[in-house]
Write an enzyme that holds these catalytic residues in place. Structure first.
Site, short mmCIF file in Angstrom:
data_model
loop_
_atom_site.label_atom_id
_atom_site.label_comp_id
_atom_site.label_asym_id
_atom_site.label_seq_id
_atom_site.Cartn_x
_atom_site.Cartn_y
_atom_site.Cartn_z
N GLU A 56 44.52 27.33 38.88
CA GLU A 56 43.65 26.32 38.40
C GLU A 56 44.22 26.07 36.65
O GLU A 56 43.32 26.27 35.86
CB GLU A 56 42.23 26.71 38.22
CG GLU A 56 41.54 26.90 39.40
CD GLU A 56 40.30 27.61 39.73
OE1 GLU A 56 39.77 27.90 38.74
OE2 GLU A 56 39.64 27.43 40.66
N ASP A 59 45.51 25.22 42.73
CA ASP A 59 44.47 24.55 42.16
C ASP A 59 43.65 23.80 42.88
O ASP A 59 43.60 23.66 44.12
CB ASP A 59 45.14 23.58 41.28
CG ASP A 59 44.45 23.25 39.91
OD1 ASP A 59 43.18 23.46 39.78
OD2 ASP A 59 45.06 23.36 38.75
N GLU A 86 41.89 27.20 50.19
CA GLU A 86 40.22 27.69 50.00
C GLU A 86 39.42 26.57 50.73
O GLU A 86 38.24 26.30 50.20
CB GLU A 86 39.89 27.91 48.55
CG GLU A 86 40.86 28.57 47.94
CD GLU A 86 40.30 28.92 46.51
OE1 GLU A 86 39.25 28.65 45.88
OE2 GLU A 86 41.11 29.66 45.77
C1 XIL Z 1 34.31 32.05 44.42
C2 XIL Z 1 34.00 32.85 45.13
O1 XIL Z 1 33.86 32.46 46.39
C3 XIL Z 1 32.59 33.42 44.70
O2 XIL Z 1 32.28 34.57 45.59
C4 XIL Z 1 32.73 33.91 43.34
O3 XIL Z 1 31.42 34.01 42.87
C5 XIL Z 1 33.34 32.78 42.45
O4 XIL Z 1 34.44 32.70 42.86
N1 XIL Z 1 38.42 28.58 43.22
C6 XIL Z 1 38.91 30.07 43.44
C7 XIL Z 1 38.28 31.26 43.96
O5 XIL Z 1 40.15 30.06 43.26
O6 XIL Z 1 38.41 32.33 43.47
C8 XIL Z 1 36.68 30.92 43.95
O7 XIL Z 1 36.04 31.88 44.59
C9 XIL Z 1 36.29 29.52 44.50
C10 XIL Z 1 37.12 28.35 43.48
#
Ligand code: XIL
Length: 912
Positions: free
Chosen positions: A484, A531, A599
């Site tokens: 990010e 990102d 993700e």
């Molecule tokens: C999120 C987790 O899923 C949650 O449990 C935590 O509270 C916050 O982070 N982008 C990312 C991840 O790279 O690390 C994030 O994960 C979601 C957004």
């Protein structure tokens, strides 16, 4: 290109099979530490099949002898231990050292447990699979093993080899871990607190006050909660005896706000404490709660590892006062994992090598672990590899939670996607502070300190992993090196880099530095930039601009990550275009770039501005019909995977962010959203339409009527230079627009492209309607028209200056001459003048207000072409002796609209 070692393939063979249906261990555990060094006998080890075992002094790993296994005639033959008394139900690390007899070169061995539950069928559970061994040294063969069946007619630990006749030595077998005393049905009692006679064991957390009230509950009493000053304050209940490892429970509580309160967001969470590991806080479920009615907050929870203490608590909007009632915690009737095609098989056959899921300890046992093993061949630690988890305070590394996940990876032959080495979020504040707590700046010393901290962090993780896997067979195949780093909007730097603390101190080069360190310390892992919103056209351009720069600077980057936290109204085409753009960049730069979907989840809410974990966007339920939203999402997944398959040549991994809708972060982030259905498995781990969208869209139910609004992508400001004071005719491309159901659409923008835009900033608003009549949230962007640089040259001169003498209580006048010493024309009607005192409050100063004298307005009635001068008078009436120093700025516009100004310093010396 970077050289990489391939990890010896490890396959799971139903390791955790049966956990869902058997009695699970409780939270009270005993330690096991078994060793066999074969110094004085075979220690109860026997030979499987035709194998003969004997103590041998030919070779020894420790001491002077080992166990030699000979006479094998089938691959499953080998040295074996009846482990029933050594290993009661529990979780273990098992290791053995192996060496081949001289002259047999190289081979592989596997460590397996044959386990037959009473009255059940034998399972062959892999602890370590296909580990390469040689006759020239000892190799550690190890893995973790966990099972919950308390009575087994067979529990046989053995080593085997695919070479049926291979003879080998074994030494220093060690089994360590925790037994889990069996939980008999009824010994993790369900909880029900109705607050009819008292607080039922609930206590206060933080500043909250809790009080039992005898009326106002759903029926009878309730628990009143007030005095909360922070989100985590609230009522708490110890549920340590009510949870068992591997057992899923359903927790439910009703809540209602104090009369007259505005709606608040409340979440039911769990705090887990365990000596030697970081305290964990996990959300179960949340909801928006009002003063008008009782709202139920309900969710499931699976304890994945032993605890010393577990508490449930209610948290949420700071300050909110509320009542809770009718809390229950009871076993959740789990439907067995379905016999459907495995995602990893279906997607694997379509060219996606890694099919992963984000997880934490909750998914390492019981039915969640079975689901992970069935459908996925990779995972990403959801939170346990983040900077704040690994190094909460400087120099203190806490690997416990990450190790537990690595154990799980070893035990199940699963690959791990590392997340994350360098990030601005979930990173402790100390990283960006000097030892005295002041913020780091971009001074050379501070930069050096931050770079050194980055190295220390990355190196410590590498050292830890290398110590665990001295043979280089770490399950971590890739890392998010930086996460990010691009901003969502327009920022004042070439690639719109996020203005993070990393960027503020080190500039864009922090990304280069992170990759070089990652390459140095993880030479065998693939290194990715990652990102969210990479599908957004403007952010795509910035992201690729940075990647292109990294390649040009020779930074060792292996690929590009797309988080793909999307929602079902965001056109799939946009991600498709980004995947294509990366492929084109790779070809253009002749630099191989792998792509990873890191993700993935598809929100069933209205548009979320960004997946920034600190965002305050307000996604809402897209339709009140949750089932329809689920089906529509199935169609989204169908289209999304159709697009991903087109890019399977470059995509190496697809990771879903959570195993089920019950475990998605979207249910509680950025505030409770119980309606969310973003994933292929539902709350009971059964397949959803999203699953069928991926695996077999012909099984999708009929599509609901189109309720999705079309989308307009954000657009950076359009900047234009004018040649006339009337502004400029500006043509712009409208924002990229589209619709999940209707594809590419064209928006209507006002003012339209081609209109005359005045000098300055004009906001353009664009609207969009799809075929079903759904209207997009209007998109806005700015058109900024700047005049050409001025050719005028403005000057001002104080006639009786530079030091003007004045007397107390007498009016002083200052005459200023000004004019245009350049070319072009200054417009008198745009005349502006103001003075600010710069020595106010200083020793010897006197306060003074210098104003334009009435009558000086004639300066505004004419224009100032080349060589034209004018003058005006300033006035003040000092009341004290002393000196006043003022900076006076004259500003005018030229005839093409450029703002022109000049500042001069006037000192007024006031005497008696
Ligand atoms: C999120 C987790 O899923 C949650 O449990 C935590 O509270 C916050 O982070 N982008 C990312 C991840 O790279 O690390 C994030 O994960 C979601 C957004």
């Amino acid at each position: 290109m970077r050289q990489r070692r391939l990890r010896a393939g490890a396959l799971a063979t139903g390791l955790l099979a049966g956990l869902g249906t058997v009695v699970a261990p409780s939270a009270t555990a005993a330690a096991v530490d078994y060793t066999a060094g074969f110094e004085s006998g075979t220690s109860g080890w026997t030979g499987r099949g035709t194998t003969g075992v004997a103590v041998s002094t030919d070779q020894a790993h420790g001491g002077s002898s080992s166990l030699l296994a000979t006479g094998r005639t089938a691959n499953w033959h080998g040295p074996a231990l009846d482990a029933r008394t050594v290993m009661p139900a529990g979780r273990y690390t098992i290791e053995a050292w192996v060496r081949l007899v001289a002259g047999t070169g190289a081979d592989t061995v596997s460590l397996t447990v044959a386990r037959t539950p009473d009255g059940g069928a034998a399972a062959y559970d892999s602890v370590a699979n296909g580990v390469a061994v040689t006759d020239s040294g000892w190799t550690r063969v190890s893995g973790t093993y966990e099972f919950a069946t308390t009575s087994n007619s067979q529990l046989e630990l053995y080593l085997e080899s695919p070479d049926a006749t291979q003879a080998f030595y074994v030494d220093d077998v060690r089994i360590t871990g925790e037994t889990a005393a069996p939980v008999q049905p009824g010994t993790t009692p369900p909880v029900a607190t109705a607050f009819d006679g008292g607080p039922d064991g609930w206590t206060a957390r933080g500043d909250a006050t809790v009080a039992h009230v005898t009326a106002g509950g759903r029926s009878g009493g309730a628990l009143s909660v007030s005095g909360r000053t922070q989100t985590w304050h609230g009522p708490a209940l110890d549920v340590t005896p009510n949870l068992a490892v591997g057992r899923t429970v359903e927790a439910s509580v009703w809540a209602r706000l104090a009369p007259g309160s505005a709606p608040a967001q409340l979440t039911l969470s769990i705090q887990r404490d365990r000596a030697g590991t970081r305290t964990a806080y996990e959300n179960i479920a949340g909801a928006e709660v009002t003063a008008d009615a009782w709202t139920r907050i309900r969710g499931t929870y699976t304890l994945g590892s032993p605890v010393d203490r577990a508490q449930v608590y209610v948290e949420g909007t700071a300050g909110a006062a509320f009542l809770i009632d009718d809390f229950t915690l009871q076993p959740f009737a789990e439907t067995p994992v379905q016999d459907v095609p495995a995602l990893k098989d279906v997607l694997g056959a379509q060219g996606f090598e890694h099919v992963g899921v984000a997880l934490d300890q909750r998914e390492t046992t019981g039915r969640p672990a079975q689901l992970v093993q069935k459908h996925f061949n990779a995972f990403t630690p959801e939170n346990d590899g983040k900077p704040e988890s690994v190094q909460p305070t400087e120099g203190t590394f806490t690997f416990g939670n990450l190790d537990r996940l690595l154990d799980f990876a070893d035990a199940t032959g699963t690959q791990v996607y590392g997340h994350v080495l360098v990030w601005h979020s979930q990173t402790p504040a100390w990283v960006f502070q000097r030892p005295d707590g002041t913020p780091l700046t971009n001074s050379p010393a501070d930069r050096a300190l931050l770079e050194q901290r980055m190295e220390t962090h990355i190196k410590a993780i590498a050292d830890h992993v290398n110590a665990r896997y001295p043979d280089g067979n770490s399950p971590i195949w890739a890392w998010d090196v930086v996460n990010e780093v691009i901003a969502d909007g327009d920022n004042a730097n070439p690639h719109d880099m996020r203005d993070s603390r990393w960027f503020q101190v080190l500039g864009e080069g922090f990304v280069d530095h992170a990759f070089r360190l990652a390459d140095q310390y993880f030479p065998d892992a693939k290194l990715f930039i990652n990102d969210y919103n990479t599908e957004m056209p403007e952010k795509r351009a910035d992201y690729l601009g940075l990647v292109s720069g990294l390649i040009e600077r020779g930074v060792p980057i292996d690929g590009v990550g797309h988080q793909a936290h999307v929602d079902f109204g965001r056109p799939v085409q946009w991600l498709d275009d980004s995947l294509t753009a990366v492929e084109e960049l790779s070809a253009e730069k002749r630099h191989p770039l792998a792509q990873v979907i890191t993700e993935l989840d598809v929100s069933t809410s209205t548009e979320m501005a960004s997946a920034d974990v600190n965002s305050t966007g307000a996604p809402r339920r897209a339709t009140p019909d949750d089932a329809a939203a689920g089906v529509e999402n199935g169609y989204y997944y169908r289209d999304l995977f159709a697009a991903l398959r087109e890019h399977s040549g470059s995509i190496e991994s697809v990771t879903f962010w959570g195993i089920s809708n019950a475990r998605t972060w979207l249910r509680t982030w950025p505030y409770p959203r119980p309606w969310e259905r973003p994933l292929p498995f539902d709350d009971d781990l059964q397949v959803t339409p999203a699953y069928w969208g991926v695996v077999d869209p012909s099984k999708l139910p009929a599509r609901p009527a189109d309720f999705l609004v079309p989308r307009l992508a954000a657009k950076d400001p359009v900047r234009v230079s004018s040649t006339s004071p009337a502004g400029a005719e500006v043509t712009f491309t409208p924002p990229v627009a589209g619709d999940t159901r209707d594809g590419v659409l064209s928006p209507t923008c006002t003012p339209a492209s081609g209109s005359q835009f005045p000098i300055g900033t004009t906001r353009v608003t664009c609207t969009l309607t799809d075929e079903a009549g759904n209207q997009a949230t209007p998109g806005v962007f700015d058109v900024v028209v700047t005049p050409p640089p001025t050719t005028t040259k403005l000057y001002q001169r104080v006639n009786n200056g530079p030091v003007v003498r004045a007397n107390v209580n007498q009016t002083v006048q200052v005459v200023v001459q000004f004019g245009n010493e350049g070319t072009g024309t200054l417009l008198g009607r745009t005349f502006g003048y103001s003075c600010t005192q710069v020595n106010a409050g200083a020793a010897g100063s006197t306060p003074l207000t210098l104003e334009l004298a009435p009558g000086s307005a004639h300066t505004t009635q004419r224009n100032y072409p080349a060589g034209q001068n004018g003058n005006f008078t300033l006035r003040a009436r000092p009341t004290r002796t002393g000196t006043a120093v003022l900076d006076c700025t004259l500003s005018l516009q030229d005839s093409l609209g450029a703002q022109v100004s000049t500042t001069t310093r006037i000192t007024v010396d006031v005497r008696k």
